[in-house]
Structure formats: C-alpha cells, structure tokens
Design a protein around this motif. Structure first.
Motif, short mmCIF file in Angstrom:
data_model
loop_
_atom_site.label_atom_id
_atom_site.label_comp_id
_atom_site.label_asym_id
_atom_site.label_seq_id
_atom_site.Cartn_x
_atom_site.Cartn_y
_atom_site.Cartn_z
N SER A 1 1.22 10.25 -4.83
CA SER A 1 1.23 11.08 -4.79
C SER A 1 2.28 12.03 -6.31
CB SER A 1 2.74 11.43 -3.73
OG SER A 1 1.62 10.81 -2.71
N ALA A 2 3.00 10.87 -6.81
CA ALA A 2 4.01 11.18 -8.15
C ALA A 2 2.98 11.39 -9.31
CB ALA A 2 4.02 10.14 -8.34
N GLU B 1 0.63 -1.23 -0.01
CA GLU B 1 0.14 0.06 -0.13
C GLU B 1 0.80 1.96 0.12
OE1 GLU B 1 -3.90 1.75 2.14
OE2 GLU B 1 -3.26 -0.04 3.07
N GLY B 2 2.28 1.51 0.75
CA GLY B 2 2.73 1.93 0.52
C GLY B 2 3.29 2.77 -0.60
N THR B 3 3.43 1.63 -1.55
CA THR B 3 4.03 2.01 -2.97
C THR B 3 2.98 2.67 -3.62
OG1 THR B 3 5.76 0.02 -3.28
CG2 THR B 3 5.33 0.95 -5.02
N VAL B 4 1.37 2.57 -3.93
CA VAL B 4 0.83 2.58 -4.20
C VAL B 4 0.86 4.08 -3.74
CG1 VAL B 4 -1.77 2.58 -4.75
CG2 VAL B 4 -0.76 0.84 -4.94
N LEU C 1 0.73 15.69 -12.26
CA LEU C 1 -0.30 16.04 -13.46
C LEU C 1 -0.64 17.20 -12.88
CD1 LEU C 1 -1.98 12.84 -14.40
CD2 LEU C 1 -0.18 13.97 -15.66
N SER C 2 -0.27 17.81 -11.58
CA SER C 2 -0.87 19.98 -11.23
C SER C 2 -2.29 19.23 -10.66
CB SER C 2 -0.26 20.54 -11.97
OG SER C 2 1.10 20.40 -12.51
N LEU C 3 -2.82 17.91 -9.96
CA LEU C 3 -3.81 17.93 -9.84
C LEU C 3 -3.38 17.74 -8.29
CD1 LEU C 3 -3.96 14.55 -11.64
CD2 LEU C 3 -5.53 16.96 -11.80
N LYS C 4 -5.05 18.06 -7.42
CA LYS C 4 -5.58 19.00 -5.62
C LYS C 4 -5.84 17.55 -5.51
CE LYS C 4 -6.77 23.19 -6.33
NZ LYS C 4 -8.28 24.68 -6.21
N ASN C 5 -6.31 16.60 -6.28
CA ASN C 5 -6.99 15.54 -5.52
C ASN C 5 -7.14 14.25 -5.90
OD1 ASN C 5 -9.26 15.43 -6.09
ND2 ASN C 5 -10.09 16.31 -4.46
#
Length: 216
Positions: free
Chosen positions: A191-192, A183-186, A197-201
């Motif tokens: 986050s990347a 899960e940490g890798t996902v 892509l300059s997305l907020k969420n």
C-alpha cells in the motif's frame, strides 16, 4: 471460497466460463451480467472477490466498467477476459487499474490460475499478453528506464525488495514467506509503495519494477 462475478454479453460464453470455474472447488460464481452497467451494479451489490469483464459489451464496455469499479468497489479485483489482444486494449486496461488480463482462447487452467492469483492479491497476465507487454517495455527508450530507476530510489531498501518480488508475480503471502514477514506487514508495504509512487495497482507496480531493472 473465491467469489466471482462474470460479465459477458454472450450467454453461451458465460455458460462456458462458469463451467470452467466450477471445476475448481475454491471458486464460486455468485452472479452474472450481460452488459457493463449491470456488471457494475451487481459488483456493488454482491461485492465479489473478482469481477471478470469482457471488453466489448453494450451500455458500458468492459474498460469503462473497470475504471468505474476501481473507484466504487476497490476491494473487488477486476480481470479482463476477452478475445481481443490489441495493444490499445491492453494499455487501456492496465491504465484503468485492472489486476489481470486473460484471453478466452487461452488454456482453461489459465483462467482458474488467474482468478486465484488476483484473489490472493497478485497480478496475472495471460502468457501471450505478458509477452506483448514485455516486448513493448524492451523496445522502450533508455530514458524510460532512467525515469523508473529515479522513482524507485524514493523507496526504502525494504520497499524495493517488496517491489522486486511483487514484480516477479508473487502474492502477499509468498512475499511474506520470502522475506520472513507477516502478511499484514507486506500488505502495508505494498500500500505504501503504490501510494508513494502514485500507482493504481500491482500490475502497474510490476511494470515499473521491470522498467527500473528490479526484475529480469
């Protein structure tokens, strides 16, 4: 335990929502606010997992409060819970970086499912809201799809896989199980993707995935 802060200027509505959430053994309402400014202050104080905001509130409305919380308390997921489903409100809410949009007139089970989903890192839209968002996207110009595909091509193949599953509404844990990752890798992939892509969420990421044709 999922810790929730509830903000609505009507005491009766707060009591009703609290009663619905209390029916779930994994949800605890840790604080209530009667206006947007109080909601921001109490979120910063209690650091809940999820902050539920009404749109129309005194001092600071829900949309303004949501935008401020995304800057000051990014670890608390924000969900709009309202009677208003106008496109203008939906657009503003999603642009401000909320993780969910629910209607007070919806099934109480939607409220519980929505809180659980966003607490787990997923996005959640009331089915009626989702239909309106999809309808607007379906009516968009082909240039929007081309632009979205161009943006997605910046990602690696694995990042596109993660984005597609994210767009399908899967949580980090579900994506990890699907791709045989931890899960940490996902979480790092998500986050990347948001950063590149300059997305907020995740909601904005899901919309982009749909526009790019990664999700039907």
């Amino acid at each position: 335990m999922i810790r929730v802060l509830l903000a609505d200027d009507e005491a009766m509505i707060r009591a009703g929502v609290r009663a619905v959430l209390s029916a779930s053994p994994d949800i605890e309402v840790v604080a209530e606010a009667a206006d947007g400014r109080e909601a921001v202050d109490l979120t910063l104080k209690h650091r809940p997992d999820v902050t539920l905001l009404d749109i129309r509130m005194p001092r600071l409305d829900g949309l303004q409060a949501a935008a401020e919380l995304r800057r000051t308390a990014p670890d608390s997921a924000v969900v709009m819970l309202t009677t208003f489903s106008e496109d203008e409100y939906i657009t503003q809410a999603l642009s401000s970086g909320v993780s969910g949009f629910l209607l007070k007139s919806g099934d109480p089970r939607e409220l519980i499912a929505g809180v659980q989903a966003v607490a787990d890192g997923a996005a959640f839209l009331s089915p009626r809201i989702a239909q309106r968002v999809i309808a607007r996207l379906s009516g968009g110009q082909l240039s929007k799809a081309a632009t979205a595909r161009g943006r997605v091509e910046e990602l690696t193949a694995r990042e596109r896989e993660v984005l597609a599953l994210l767009g399908g509404g899967l949580s980090n844990a579900e994506i990890a199980a699907k791709l045989y990752l931890v899960e940490g890798t996902v979480k790092a992939y998500v986050s990347a993707i948001l950063s590149r892509l300059s997305l907020k969420n995740r909601v904005q990421a899901a919309i982009l995935a749909y526009e790019a044709g990664l999700v039907e």
